[in-house]
Design an enzyme around this catalytic site. Sequence first.
Site, PDB file in Angstrom:
ATOM      1  N   CYS A  23      25.226   1.296  15.098  1.00  0.00           N
ATOM      2  CA  CYS A  23      25.995   0.128  15.872  1.00  0.00           C
ATOM      3  C   CYS A  23      27.460   0.225  15.116  1.00  0.00           C
ATOM      4  CB  CYS A  23      25.403  -1.200  15.886  1.00  0.00           C
ATOM      5  SG  CYS A  23      24.944  -1.781  14.129  1.00  0.00           S
ATOM      6  N   THR A  24      28.287  -0.839  15.255  1.00  0.00           N
ATOM      7  CA  THR A  24      29.623  -0.698  14.731  1.00  0.00           C
ATOM      8  C   THR A  24      29.657  -1.106  13.197  1.00  0.00           C
ATOM      9  OG1 THR A  24      30.348  -2.151  16.744  1.00  0.00           O
ATOM     10  CG2 THR A  24      31.979  -2.075  14.812  1.00  0.00           C
TER      11      THR A  24
END
Length: 453
Positions: free
Chosen positions: A199-200
């Site tokens: 994810c980020t």
Amino acid sequence: MQLYNTLSAEERALLIEQAGQNRLTLSFYAYAKIENPQQFRDELFLAWSHLNALGRIYVAQEGINAQMSVPAEGFEALRATLEAYDFMKGIRLNVAVEQDDMSFLKLTVKVRSKIVADGLKDSSFDATDIGIHLKAKEFNEMLSDPNTVVIDMRNHYESEIGHFEGAITPDVDTFRESLPIIEAQLAEHKEDKNLLMYCTGGIRCEKASAFFKHKGFQNVYQLEGGIIEYTRQIKEEGLQSKFIGKNFVFDHRLGERITDDIIANCHQCGQPCDTHVNCANEACHLLFIQCDDCAEKMHHCCSDECVAVIQLPEDEQRAMRRGVQKGNLIFKKGKSDALKFKNERNVFDEIVPVKVSAVTKIRKKRIEKKKLIGRVEHYFTKASVGQFSIENEAITLGDILVVVGPTTGEQRLDLQQMMVNGVVVQQAQVGDKMTLSLDFRVRKSDLLYKIQA
């Protein structure tokens, strides 16, 4: 004891501009058991206010999730405020790939029920029983393993502009939607596949890894520090980036470029583009992808209806949206029926690497030195004339000016004609009220800058 913001975004932007300090944009998270989230929130707000730190932070009984902007010289002081708490000693701070002094203009610290909304009501679920963390080199190696399935734990509008090669990118609006979809689609591979997630910044795949272990998946891995830390490591170690395109971020930049590949398209004309914007109509504020040509043609709006709205006087616009709850439109993320080329797909049809288009023209943010010289005093709608107060430096015909505001965006103009007190002039001095014709709408308190040579 002040525990809230007293300055508007415009006032804060002016202070940042005047301070002339370089700022760092960063993010971090930590899962922990916090007995009194409200007290924890208040302590952080007071400590960070003294450091001129800004950002969007959520705290809950399960931990903290933060995206922040802090003066570069105050970076270690910020770290000290975190390490005052045992569960954040040695915490990793993910520094943004691209820096912008205006990434955040307010300090917002909110108490939530969870730092990542997951929709789970299973009391036996342990969010701390997580998968194995992998660094960039290890992640690249596992990506090449044919027994690996790589999952993007972000939302569709994030993966649309950038993702890892071969990743499954669920077509979802929220994290909570993705968990049951992925579990169902991969139910037959709980023991024979490596489940590799990213994810980020790591916070979502951290919880997701615990969820899938809870559901019986045997080989669960996650990218340590997310895309942000991965990018730092591949640059530092000279590794090949397996991530292509842009990394979506949740501040006003809306994206950091990782590679020169453009894998998305303008939602209005279909041309290659990966620049997210928000509709200029405040009653809409829809997030979508828009190229420069469509931005000019559509006045930074998502539809003809919104273009019509922003031409109305400001008081009429406020009256139209008064009492109407349209906040959900902000989170439709490109799914509006007004967008002809919105992205819709079924990502589970097959798991194959994406084919990246060869595109040479990439829309990049202009890096220019500009000086604040004034602000908007009034906009005369019928005449399409803006009135500006000149406060810090004279302007002369031929100057390149930029008008900046939360709704106006960033509008450039080549100064060819202007008036002071109804008289056409060559130069407007400090203290003058200057007017000029505009082909775009401005709002009171928008800031006026001059591009420096």
